[in-house]
Motif scaffolding. Structure first.
Motif, PDB file in Angstrom:
ATOM      1  N   ILE A   4       0.648  -1.111   0.062  1.00 42.93           N
ATOM      2  CA  ILE A   4       0.130  -0.044   0.039  1.00 42.93           C
ATOM      3  C   ILE A   4       1.267   1.787  -0.074  1.00 42.93           C
ATOM      4  O   ILE A   4       0.326   2.137  -0.685  1.00 42.93           O
ATOM      5  CB  ILE A   4      -0.849  -0.028   1.277  1.00 42.93           C
ATOM      6  N   LEU A   5       2.084   1.255   0.741  1.00 47.12           N
ATOM      7  CA  LEU A   5       2.883   2.356   1.090  1.00 47.12           C
ATOM      8  C   LEU A   5       3.288   2.726  -0.474  1.00 47.12           C
ATOM      9  O   LEU A   5       3.545   3.886  -1.149  1.00 47.12           O
ATOM     10  CB  LEU A   5       3.433   2.160   2.089  1.00 47.12           C
ATOM     11  N   SER A   6       3.268   1.764  -0.451  1.00 44.48           N
ATOM     12  CA  SER A   6       5.076   1.116  -2.332  1.00 44.48           C
ATOM     13  C   SER A   6       3.845   2.356  -3.408  1.00 44.48           C
ATOM     14  O   SER A   6       4.215   3.173  -4.412  1.00 44.48           O
ATOM     15  CB  SER A   6       5.381  -0.058  -2.745  1.00 44.48           C
ATOM     16  N   ASP A  56      12.745  11.353  10.586  1.00 49.29           N
ATOM     17  CA  ASP A  56      13.246  11.566  11.965  1.00 49.29           C
ATOM     18  C   ASP A  56      14.439  12.379  11.467  1.00 49.29           C
ATOM     19  O   ASP A  56      15.320  12.821  12.509  1.00 49.29           O
ATOM     20  CB  ASP A  56      13.280  10.336  12.463  1.00 49.29           C
ATOM     21  N   PHE A  57      14.454  13.226  10.245  1.00 49.73           N
ATOM     22  CA  PHE A  57      14.853  14.222  10.167  1.00 49.73           C
ATOM     23  C   PHE A  57      15.387  15.220  10.932  1.00 49.73           C
ATOM     24  O   PHE A  57      13.966  15.485  11.059  1.00 49.73           O
ATOM     25  CB  PHE A  57      15.924  13.958   8.658  1.00 49.73           C
ATOM     26  N   GLY A  58      16.403  15.797  11.482  1.00 48.64           N
ATOM     27  CA  GLY A  58      16.385  17.654  11.473  1.00 48.64           C
ATOM     28  C   GLY A  58      16.109  18.357  11.283  1.00 48.64           C
ATOM     29  O   GLY A  58      16.402  19.333  11.008  1.00 48.64           O
ATOM     30  N   TRP A  59      17.568  18.080   9.612  1.00 47.14           N
ATOM     31  CA  TRP A  59      17.842  18.733   8.786  1.00 47.14           C
ATOM     32  C   TRP A  59      18.001  17.822   7.733  1.00 47.14           C
ATOM     33  O   TRP A  59      19.061  17.020   7.929  1.00 47.14           O
ATOM     34  CB  TRP A  59      19.231  20.390   8.529  1.00 47.14           C
ATOM     35  N   PHE A  60      17.921  17.994   6.341  1.00 41.87           N
ATOM     36  CA  PHE A  60      18.935  17.379   5.444  1.00 41.87           C
ATOM     37  C   PHE A  60      19.493  18.278   4.355  1.00 41.87           C
ATOM     38  O   PHE A  60      18.480  19.319   3.593  1.00 41.87           O
ATOM     39  CB  PHE A  60      17.582  16.560   4.665  1.00 41.87           C
ATOM     40  N   ALA A 117       6.209   7.453   8.566  1.00 41.29           N
ATOM     41  CA  ALA A 117       7.420   7.280   8.287  1.00 41.29           C
ATOM     42  C   ALA A 117       8.303   7.867   7.203  1.00 41.29           C
ATOM     43  O   ALA A 117       9.475   7.664   6.818  1.00 41.29           O
ATOM     44  CB  ALA A 117       8.222   5.830   8.698  1.00 41.29           C
ATOM     45  N   ILE A 118       7.707   8.314   6.152  1.00 39.58           N
ATOM     46  CA  ILE A 118       8.722   8.678   4.707  1.00 39.58           C
ATOM     47  C   ILE A 118       7.987  10.344   4.357  1.00 39.58           C
ATOM     48  O   ILE A 118       7.125  11.074   4.531  1.00 39.58           O
ATOM     49  CB  ILE A 118       8.184   7.615   4.214  1.00 39.58           C
TER      50      ILE A 118
END
Length: 575
Positions: A4-6, A56-60, A117-118
């Motif tokens: 489903i996510l894909s 869960d990134f703070g910065w990218f 989560a994405i």
């Protein structure tokens, strides 16, 4: 749930990037938890990027650098500030790894879509923003760099990325979108042949080159044509299979080659497998299916064709992960139905010889190999040949490669160029325009090298620590010309060594080997410049060779350099 996510992410990708345009994909980390998709719009001269990463990134920070270094580099940074507001800004990392906010913001049309989560975001970048703090996106290899860390940030400017998690991936961003395919998809007699590795236990080291010799099935006692080929990679290993090549073993048809499986540079590799060196397929990360033109196919098999080929896989394992098992490789699509023409391969550039050399401690040093008009005049058919593909090749110190096309003293458009070349990213690329090479044309291939970490001269040769300068051009109709390459003439090199001995008091031995004489020179800036001038002015020793290994008739020693009456002007930026 994963299905489903894909499906949802695929739907989002099509909505953001567009459902009708060609979308390309590549993993950005070893575990494929960070991925990049992109589209190319040549009409508007821009690239549309889409990045998927864990939420869960703070910065990218995502961007580009000349050769994959994390700094200096051009970045678009996504971050949460201390008030949990989301920002997306155009920055650049200076020589110390500190981010500076760019006065001209060129990370445009930003959109973001989190899903559990994405996090997925998309933006656009012009090929050329006319901002000299920005990376110029051009044909050839692009080094994608990224860095990430914990947040929140007060602001992006001043962030030092040198101490944070980062990585690099090489891709060809500006893909060929106008390939003309044959009609093999509606033909019945097209079959698949997988040339795969077999449960390789990938070593827990960053770089491994793995070789596997195969013998073609008995059906290839008869000649066939390869119409196309593609990668066949285990899904879970997409982040570590960096690039692959298949080599034909150049030996008599009935000669057996040992079934070696192991490290390509391992001590146990039989010397007899070194004949497996003629590239017939190459793939690198981000590459799609390689199609031959509808008029031609790659000939494989037949009574005079040695049946052994070798798969080489470059595994990139920067996390030094243990327990990886891989059975990836390349899938050929072939047919007994032969097309009108055989496709052929001609080697351009420099001979594999220690006559050409690169001094140490240099940021840039160029060597040039010639395919002179005297050779093409007697070896090519009257109507010429049609070049549709090119694979550029050096070893570890090569940084830039290009091939010029000369006709009657006039320089035509370049055949191919890669200003950010890496030996770790090699593929056969379909040219965006077919190039007609006529009898009497000349082709000049130049390679630039960087030897800052070398302590002595780097010689031309076959070892990975030696150097090469080659452009393998793929063309039709096939001819008997297979090698059109040069080196400095024997007499000119002897004169240079004599000067070094008599006037520079170097420890040159008359009659000594070329390699020992080069190695005996203590290189300083003046001697480097002198060698440059010798290479630039000296006559050539030519290889104008047939596929049999014999030279075409003629005297090929002390051949004059190709004279260019009217060079092509450098490309202009519309800034």
């Amino acid at each position: 749930m994963k299905i489903i996510l894909s499906i949802l992410l695929l739907f989002i990708t099509k909505c953001f990037l567009g459902a009708t345009e060609k979308v390309f994909h590549v993993p950005l980390d070893q575990n494929s938890s960070i991925t990049m998709s992109w589209q190319v719009n040549y009409e508007k001269e821009l690239v549309i990027f889409e990045i998927h990463l864990p939420s869960d990134f703070g910065w990218f920070a995502f961007g580009f650098s000349d050769y994959g270094e994390p700094f200096p580099a051009d970045y678009c940074i996504l971050y949460h500030d201390w008030k949990q507001k989301l920002h997306f800004q155009d920055t650049y990392a200076n020589d110390n790894g500190v981010l500076v906010l760019d006065s001209q913001q060129n990370c445009n049309n930003f959109r973001i879509k989190p899903y559990k989560a994405i996090t997925k975001f998309t933006f656009q970048r012009k090929f050329d923003t006319c901002d000299f703090e920005d990376y110029l996106i051009e044909d050839g290899t692009t080094h994608i760099v990224w860095s990430r860390g914990k947040g929140p940030l007060y602001k992006a400017s001043g962030l030092n990325i040198s101490t944070h998690d980062s990585s690099m991936t090489r891709v060809q961003l500006l893909k060929n979108l106008n390939l003309e395919f044959g009609n093999e998809d509606i033909e019945r007699n097209v079959y698949a042949l997988d040339i795969l590795s077999d449960k390789v236990q990938v070593p827990d080291r960053e770089t491994t080159y793995w070789c596997h010799v195969h013998k073609l099935p008995e059906i290839f006692e008869e000649k066939h044509h390869v119409y196309r080929y593609e990668s066949h990679i285990q899904k879970e290993n997409e982040g570590i299979v960096h690039h692959m090549e298949i080599f034909h073993c150049i030996a008599p048809a009935n000669e057996d080659i040992p079934f070696y499986v192991g490290d390509c540079f391992g001590l146990k590799r039989p010397n007899s497998t070194q004949v497996c060196k003629r590239v017939i397929a190459a793939w690198a990360m981000g590459a799609t299916m390689f199609y031959y033109p509808k008029e031609a196919g790659l000939p494989i098999g037949g009574s005079n064709f040695n049946k052994y080929i070798m798969l080489e896989i470059h595994y990139n394992n920067p996390m030094l992960q243990k327990g990886i098992i891989d059975s990836s490789g390349i899938r050929f699509y072939y047919s007994p139905k032969l097309r009108r023409y055989d496709a052929g391969i001609i080697e351009l550039g420099l001979e594999y010889t220690d006559k050409m050399a690169i001094p140490p401690h240099l940021n840039s040093f160029a060597l040039t190999g010639y395919c002179v008009s005297e050779c093409t005049a007697i070896s090519l058919p009257p109507d010429g040949i049609n070049v549709f593909g090119s694979q550029l090749h050096t070893h570890l110190t090569g940084t830039k490669v290009w091939t010029r096309h000369i006709r009657d003293g006039y320089e035509l458009m370049e055949l191919n160029r890669d200003n950010h070349y890496s030996t770790h990213f090699q593929e056969i690329r379909r040219l965006k325009r077919a190039v007609k090479i006529l009898p009497g044309d000349a082709l000049i291939t130049t390679c630039e090298y960087q030897t800052l970490d070398r302590t002595n001269i780097t010689l031309g040769g076959f070892s990975i620590s030696d150097e090469m300068c080659v452009n393998y051009i793929h063309y039709f109709p096939a001819t008997t010309l297979e090698v059109c390459k040069s080196a400095i003439s024997d007499q000119a090199l002897s004169t240079f060594f004599e000067y070094m001995r008599s006037w520079e008091y170097q420890n040159i031995v008359n009659g000594g080997s070329i390699s020992s004489n080069y190695n005996s020179i203590e290189w300083n800036p003046m001697r480097v410049e002198l060698l440059k001038e010798v290479y630039k002015e000296a006559p050539l020793s030519m290889q104008c060779n047939m596929s049999s290994g014999d030279r075409f008739p003629g005297y090929w020693e002390s051949t004059p350099l190709t004279h260019i009456k009217i060079p092509l002007p450098p490309p202009k930026r519309r800034c």
